[in-house]
Design a protein around this motif. Structure first.
Motif, PDB file in Angstrom:
ATOM      1  N   UNK A   1      43.562  -7.634   6.792  1.00  0.00           N
ATOM      2  CA  UNK A   1      44.493  -7.991   7.865  1.00  0.00           C
ATOM      3  C   UNK A   1      44.193  -9.403   8.361  1.00  0.00           C
ATOM      4  N   UNK A   2      45.241 -10.174   8.562  1.00  0.00           N
ATOM      5  CA  UNK A   2      45.094 -11.488   9.181  1.00  0.00           C
ATOM      6  C   UNK A   2      44.749 -11.265  10.649  1.00  0.00           C
ATOM      7  N   UNK A   3      43.603 -11.724  11.085  1.00  0.00           N
ATOM      8  CA  UNK A   3      43.122 -11.441  12.429  1.00  0.00           C
ATOM      9  C   UNK A   3      43.756 -12.332  13.500  1.00  0.00           C
ATOM     10  N   UNK A   4      44.661 -13.190  13.104  1.00  0.00           N
ATOM     11  CA  UNK A   4      45.375 -14.011  14.070  1.00  0.00           C
ATOM     12  C   UNK A   4      46.712 -13.355  14.407  1.00  0.00           C
ATOM     13  N   UNK A   5      47.113 -13.470  15.668  1.00  0.00           N
ATOM     14  CA  UNK A   5      48.383 -12.912  16.115  1.00  0.00           C
ATOM     15  C   UNK A   5      49.518 -13.474  15.260  1.00  0.00           C
ATOM     16  N   UNK A   6      50.481 -12.656  14.790  1.00  0.00           N
ATOM     17  CA  UNK A   6      50.742 -11.248  15.116  1.00  0.00           C
ATOM     18  C   UNK A   6      50.135 -10.242  14.133  1.00  0.00           C
ATOM     19  N   UNK A   7      49.021 -10.567  13.503  1.00  0.00           N
ATOM     20  CA  UNK A   7      48.221  -9.609  12.739  1.00  0.00           C
ATOM     21  C   UNK A   7      48.987  -8.953  11.590  1.00  0.00           C
ATOM     22  N   UNK A   8      49.269  -9.683  10.571  1.00  0.00           N
ATOM     23  CA  UNK A   8      49.955  -9.123   9.405  1.00  0.00           C
ATOM     24  C   UNK A   8      48.936  -8.545   8.426  1.00  0.00           C
ATOM     25  N   UNK A   9      49.360  -7.504   7.711  1.00  0.00           N
ATOM     26  CA  UNK A   9      48.553  -6.967   6.614  1.00  0.00           C
ATOM     27  C   UNK A   9      48.832  -7.819   5.373  1.00  0.00           C
ATOM     28  N   UNK A  10      47.787  -8.354   4.772  1.00  0.00           N
ATOM     29  CA  UNK A  10      47.976  -9.214   3.607  1.00  0.00           C
ATOM     30  C   UNK A  10      47.583  -8.519   2.303  1.00  0.00           C
ATOM     31  N   UNK A  11      46.878  -7.408   2.401  1.00  0.00           N
ATOM     32  CA  UNK A  11      46.557  -6.629   1.207  1.00  0.00           C
ATOM     33  C   UNK A  11      46.487  -5.159   1.574  1.00  0.00           C
ATOM     34  N   UNK A  12      47.245  -4.334   0.863  1.00  0.00           N
ATOM     35  CA  UNK A  12      47.245  -2.894   1.101  1.00  0.00           C
ATOM     36  C   UNK A  12      46.434  -2.192   0.017  1.00  0.00           C
ATOM     37  N   UNK A  13      45.447  -1.418   0.445  1.00  0.00           N
ATOM     38  CA  UNK A  13      44.610  -0.653  -0.480  1.00  0.00           C
ATOM     39  C   UNK A  13      44.875   0.850  -0.366  1.00  0.00           C
ATOM     40  N   UNK A  14      46.042   1.194   0.190  1.00  0.00           N
ATOM     41  CA  UNK A  14      46.334   2.615   0.385  1.00  0.00           C
ATOM     42  C   UNK A  14      46.361   3.385  -0.928  1.00  0.00           C
ATOM     43  N   UNK A  15      46.788   2.731  -2.010  1.00  0.00           N
ATOM     44  CA  UNK A  15      46.868   3.430  -3.296  1.00  0.00           C
ATOM     45  C   UNK A  15      45.496   3.844  -3.807  1.00  0.00           C
ATOM     46  N   UNK A  16      44.434   3.226  -3.292  1.00  0.00           N
ATOM     47  CA  UNK A  16      43.071   3.566  -3.722  1.00  0.00           C
ATOM     48  C   UNK A  16      42.399   4.566  -2.795  1.00  0.00           C
ATOM     49  N   UNK A  17      42.994   4.819  -1.643  1.00  0.00           N
ATOM     50  CA  UNK A  17      42.371   5.727  -0.671  1.00  0.00           C
ATOM     51  C   UNK A  17      42.851   7.164  -0.883  1.00  0.00           C
ATOM     52  N   UNK A  18      41.966   8.089  -0.607  1.00  0.00           N
ATOM     53  CA  UNK A  18      42.335   9.501  -0.643  1.00  0.00           C
ATOM     54  C   UNK A  18      42.539  10.081  -2.022  1.00  0.00           C
ATOM     55  N   UNK A  19      42.063   9.428  -3.075  1.00  0.00           N
ATOM     56  CA  UNK A  19      42.211   9.969  -4.423  1.00  0.00           C
ATOM     57  C   UNK A  19      41.290  11.178  -4.612  1.00  0.00           C
ATOM     58  N   UNK A  20      41.816  12.211  -5.288  1.00  0.00           N
ATOM     59  CA  UNK A  20      41.025  13.405  -5.556  1.00  0.00           C
ATOM     60  C   UNK A  20      39.925  13.079  -6.562  1.00  0.00           C
ATOM     61  N   UNK A  21      38.672  13.258  -6.163  1.00  0.00           N
ATOM     62  CA  UNK A  21      37.537  12.966  -7.035  1.00  0.00           C
ATOM     63  C   UNK A  21      37.048  14.204  -7.771  1.00  0.00           C
ATOM     64  N   UNK A  22      36.992  15.318  -7.068  1.00  0.00           N
ATOM     65  CA  UNK A  22      36.523  16.553  -7.708  1.00  0.00           C
ATOM     66  C   UNK A  22      37.098  17.761  -6.990  1.00  0.00           C
ATOM     67  N   UNK A  23      37.148  18.867  -7.731  1.00  0.00           N
ATOM     68  CA  UNK A  23      37.620  20.128  -7.154  1.00  0.00           C
ATOM     69  C   UNK A  23      36.868  21.279  -7.808  1.00  0.00           C
ATOM     70  N   UNK A  24      36.268  22.113  -6.984  1.00  0.00           N
ATOM     71  CA  UNK A  24      35.555  23.298  -7.452  1.00  0.00           C
ATOM     72  C   UNK A  24      36.313  24.545  -7.015  1.00  0.00           C
TER      73      UNK A  24
END
Length: 288
Positions: free
Chosen positions: A97-120
């Motif tokens: 995130x650009x820390x200067x106002x108005x704080x835009x997101x410059x890179x989204x890593x949502x596609x890498x978050x919450x991926x299923x790693x294992x299931x038992x």
């Protein structure tokens, strides 16, 4: 009856405590409501700051909270099935995130978050849970996509000019990676018996004009390889009306053919099954 548990302390583990495994990827950054009064020709100018969060909350799977551990129990009569899933920690892939106002997101890593790693998976037998299946996944990251944009923020409202504002414009280029399932390992167990069945699945994305799954290779404990191939509209040459219409309307993620065959040796292959899909003209993705 289906019940869910998101705590680190679970049926299968006593580690940690009853704390939730959920995590906020980011935290709100509030600016308190305030104003500075400057007298100008008997009229006041107000410098206004909103009390709303100026930093956008990052999401994991569409929500602000992401969980690294989820335990699910499904019960039908006396039969109980337990699944224990672990996910990539949301905190490992925050957005830039650009820390200067108005704080835009410059890179989204949502596609890498919450991926299923294992299931038992467990079955309830003789008043005890027995492991019946273990799955684990590996992922691959491909070229990033890019979406340019601009964000506007108001930093000043002049009462002396009937509400004329002073604004800040911030250009940005939002990038994000394509993340795909690369490999899946599966171990199947027979409760109260000795032995395990192991399966490995490899996933390939080799299309020249699309990023869909092109081929899946499954290797079992017998050394047999089952290969499944997928064909999509952009894999076909022009000339078939309904296929051409799908490409025109960007309906390129729907499969047209799925064929599976077994490879018992380098020279021996047998087709197991195949499915062909036809769609109505018009490019709306409606099956015939």
């Amino acid at each position: 009856i289906t019940s869910f548990n998101y705590n680190k302390k679970s049926i299968t583990s006593t580690a940690d405590s009853l704390r939730s495994s959920g995590a906020l990827v980011s935290y709100p950054n509030y600016e308190q409501s305030s104003y500075a009064v400057v007298t100008l020709n008997g009229v006041c100018d107000f410098n206004i700051r909103s009390s709303n969060s100026k930093l956008p909350l990052m999401n994991t799977g569409g929500g602000p909270v992401g969980y690294t551990f989820v335990e699910t129990v499904k019960q039908t009569g006396n039969e109980k099935l337990l699944s224990v899933s672990t996910f990539a920690s949301p905190l490992q892939k925050p957005d830039d995130i650009n820390r200067n106002f108005p704080y835009t997101i410059v890179r989204s890593n949502e596609s890498s978050r919450g991926k299923l790693l294992s299931e038992r998976s467990y079955s309830w037998i003789n008043n005890k849970y027995y492991l019946v299946k273990l799955d684990s996944n590996e992922y691959v990251t491909t070229d990033a996509s890019c979406s340019p944009g601009v964000k506007m923020g108001c930093i000043r409202i002049d009462k002396s000019t009937n509400g004329t504002g002073t604004y800040v414009f911030q250009n940005y280029s939002l990038t994000g990676d394509w993340v795909y399932l690369k490999k899946k390992y599966s171990m199947e167990y027979k409760p109260l018996e000795i032995g395990v069945t192991q399966t490995t699945e490899d996933y390939f994305y080799t299309g020249n004009l699309h990023r869909q799954l092109s081929r899946k290779e499954q290797l079992n404990s017998k050394g047999e390889k089952i290969i499944t191939q997928y064909l999509y509209p952009t894999d076909y040459a022009a000339g078939t009306p309904f296929v051409d219409a799908m490409k025109t309307n960007n309906m390129v993620s729907l499969p047209l053919e799925i064929v599976s065959y077994i490879e018992k040796s380098a020279t021996k292959k047998e087709i197991l099954n195949g499915t062909a899909f036809t769609y109505k003209d018009g490019g709306k993705g409606l099956k015939n």
